[in-house]
Design a protein around this motif. Structure first.
Motif, mmCIF file in Angstrom:
data_model
loop_
_atom_site.group_PDB
_atom_site.id
_atom_site.type_symbol
_atom_site.label_atom_id
_atom_site.label_comp_id
_atom_site.label_asym_id
_atom_site.label_seq_id
_atom_site.Cartn_x
_atom_site.Cartn_y
_atom_site.Cartn_z
ATOM 1 N N HIS A 39 -9.165 -14.228 10.755
ATOM 2 C CA HIS A 39 -7.168 -14.216 10.002
ATOM 3 C C HIS A 39 -6.211 -13.767 10.807
ATOM 4 O O HIS A 39 -5.625 -13.241 10.222
ATOM 5 C CB HIS A 39 -7.382 -13.547 8.685
ATOM 6 C CG HIS A 39 -8.099 -14.501 7.412
ATOM 7 N ND1 HIS A 39 -8.709 -15.705 7.794
ATOM 8 C CD2 HIS A 39 -9.368 -14.069 6.996
ATOM 9 C CE1 HIS A 39 -9.048 -16.072 6.995
ATOM 10 N NE2 HIS A 39 -9.998 -15.222 6.489
ATOM 11 N N GLY A 40 -6.961 -12.936 11.975
ATOM 12 C CA GLY A 40 -5.484 -11.719 12.974
ATOM 13 C C GLY A 40 -5.210 -11.346 12.723
ATOM 14 O O GLY A 40 -4.351 -10.036 12.836
ATOM 15 N N LEU A 41 -6.083 -10.355 11.405
ATOM 16 C CA LEU A 41 -5.484 -8.477 10.790
ATOM 17 C C LEU A 41 -6.213 -8.043 11.831
ATOM 18 O O LEU A 41 -5.402 -7.083 12.173
ATOM 19 C CB LEU A 41 -6.361 -8.324 9.405
ATOM 20 C CG LEU A 41 -6.119 -9.804 8.512
ATOM 21 C CD1 LEU A 41 -6.898 -9.875 7.049
ATOM 22 C CD2 LEU A 41 -4.323 -8.946 8.183
ATOM 23 N N MET A 42 -7.135 -7.834 12.063
ATOM 24 C CA MET A 42 -7.660 -6.951 12.565
ATOM 25 C C MET A 42 -7.063 -6.660 14.299
ATOM 26 O O MET A 42 -6.517 -5.726 15.104
ATOM 27 C CB MET A 42 -8.803 -6.992 13.720
ATOM 28 C CG MET A 42 -9.608 -5.906 14.134
ATOM 29 S SD MET A 42 -9.644 -4.166 13.526
ATOM 30 C CE MET A 42 -10.376 -3.508 12.045
ATOM 31 N N ARG A 43 -6.148 -8.022 14.918
ATOM 32 C CA ARG A 43 -5.512 -7.878 16.058
ATOM 33 C C ARG A 43 -4.542 -7.191 15.127
ATOM 34 O O ARG A 43 -3.887 -6.166 16.951
ATOM 35 C CB ARG A 43 -5.111 -9.344 16.203
ATOM 36 C CG ARG A 43 -4.137 -9.228 17.127
ATOM 37 C CD ARG A 43 -3.704 -11.021 18.247
ATOM 38 N NE ARG A 43 -3.409 -11.616 16.521
ATOM 39 C CZ ARG A 43 -3.386 -12.826 17.687
ATOM 40 N NH1 ARG A 43 -3.681 -13.496 18.102
ATOM 41 N NH2 ARG A 43 -2.330 -13.617 15.661
ATOM 42 N N GLU A 44 -3.338 -7.212 14.858
ATOM 43 C CA GLU A 44 -2.751 -6.093 13.936
ATOM 44 C C GLU A 44 -2.677 -4.609 14.192
ATOM 45 O O GLU A 44 -2.255 -3.854 14.487
ATOM 46 C CB GLU A 44 -2.054 -7.597 13.252
ATOM 47 C CG GLU A 44 -0.745 -6.654 12.271
ATOM 48 C CD GLU A 44 0.114 -6.992 11.082
ATOM 49 O OE1 GLU A 44 0.535 -6.247 10.574
ATOM 50 O OE2 GLU A 44 -0.096 -8.464 11.111
ATOM 51 N N ARG A 53 1.482 -7.401 8.111
ATOM 52 C CA ARG A 53 -0.149 -7.626 6.942
ATOM 53 C C ARG A 53 -0.639 -6.845 6.507
ATOM 54 O O ARG A 53 -1.462 -6.552 5.998
ATOM 55 C CB ARG A 53 -0.789 -8.916 7.239
ATOM 56 C CG ARG A 53 0.293 -10.062 7.842
ATOM 57 C CD ARG A 53 -0.188 -10.987 8.125
ATOM 58 N NE ARG A 53 -0.905 -10.834 9.243
ATOM 59 C CZ ARG A 53 -2.357 -11.528 9.580
ATOM 60 N NH1 ARG A 53 -2.868 -12.017 8.655
ATOM 61 N NH2 ARG A 53 -2.513 -11.028 10.937
ATOM 62 N N VAL A 54 -0.979 -5.526 7.578
ATOM 63 C CA VAL A 54 -1.590 -4.376 7.238
ATOM 64 C C VAL A 54 -0.832 -3.037 7.210
ATOM 65 O O VAL A 54 0.500 -2.975 7.262
ATOM 66 C CB VAL A 54 -2.391 -4.501 8.297
ATOM 67 C CG1 VAL A 54 -3.665 -5.529 8.445
ATOM 68 C CG2 VAL A 54 -2.005 -3.970 9.733
ATOM 69 N N LEU A 55 -1.883 -2.330 6.332
ATOM 70 C CA LEU A 55 -1.210 -0.485 6.592
ATOM 71 C C LEU A 55 -2.653 0.390 7.035
ATOM 72 O O LEU A 55 -3.810 -0.004 5.988
ATOM 73 C CB LEU A 55 -0.664 -0.142 4.996
ATOM 74 C CG LEU A 55 -0.249 1.283 4.724
ATOM 75 C CD1 LEU A 55 0.582 0.815 3.916
ATOM 76 C CD2 LEU A 55 -1.855 1.851 4.459
#
Length: 207
Positions: free
Chosen positions: A120-125, A19-21
């Motif tokens: 939302h778990g984005l930083m974990r990713e 979900r991230v770049l």
């Protein structure tokens, strides 16, 4: 686009998750960065060094870019901006810095997230991608992170990412104008799951 920036900007990998770049900041990111940091100021300030009077100015941003580019050129640090998967929305930032090589092979991890994207778990990713880069590409042995004992979000994030709590550092950093104790966490290369592989075509290096 400024030609001088294009010429001076170091080669840097683009790290891509589900979900991230993540990529190196550019001058043209200024407006999105200033807007996100500005709207998240109350959310971020309790956990960061005291903001200067010109914290969100373009001059301050360009000064940051110079430091980021210098660090990448010397391989002493790598700063990434965190975007959504299609690189349309800036959501936060992450730095793998203070890299010490030789017998240490260690780096310090720091990160921030815009308030509306937190939880939302984005930083974990994003952390997972940077840690993978640290161990698989930069061949580091240890990644450290420090956070305030009251920063429950950060403590939970590090725990979910597999970091181990090692102890407390007395008056470690000056946060919001005050010297504060910090909890020290670490992750070792041998603790990192190697089942996944990096997209080498997107994360290769040219030195």
């Amino acid at each position: 686009m400024h030609l001088i920036d294009t010429l001076l900007r170091p080669h840097c990998p683009v790290l891509v998750g589900d979900r991230v770049l993540l990529r190196l900041p550019k001058r043209e990111d200024y407006e999105a960065w200033a807007r996100l940091r500005g709207e998240s100021a109350a959310f971020l300030k309790p956990w960061e060094p005291e903001w200067s009077a010109d914290e969100l100015s373009k001059h301050a941003f360009v000064s940051r870019l110079r430091r980021y580019y210098s660090d990448v050129h010397s391989r002493s640090g790598f700063t990434f901006f965190v975007f959504d998967r299609i690189e349309s929305t800036l959501m936060g930032g992450l730095t793998l810095g203070q890299i010490r090589r030789g017998v240490a092979q260690v780096a310090t991890l720091g990160y921030w997230m815009g308030e509306r994207f937190a939880g939302h778990g984005l930083m974990r990713e994003a952390v997972a991608e940077v840690v993978r880069f640290a161990f698989s590409v930069e061949n580091l042995h240890r990644v450290e992170a420090a956070c305030l004992p009251t920063n429950r979000r950060s403590i939970a994030l590090l725990a979910r990412c597999g970091f181990t709590h090692e102890g407390q550092l007395r008056q470690y950093l000056k946060i919001a104008g005050h010297w504060e104790d910090h909890c020290l966490y670490s992750l070792l290369a041998e603790e990192w799951p190697r089942s996944g592989t990096m997209d080498v075509s997107r994360a290769s290096w040219e030195y």
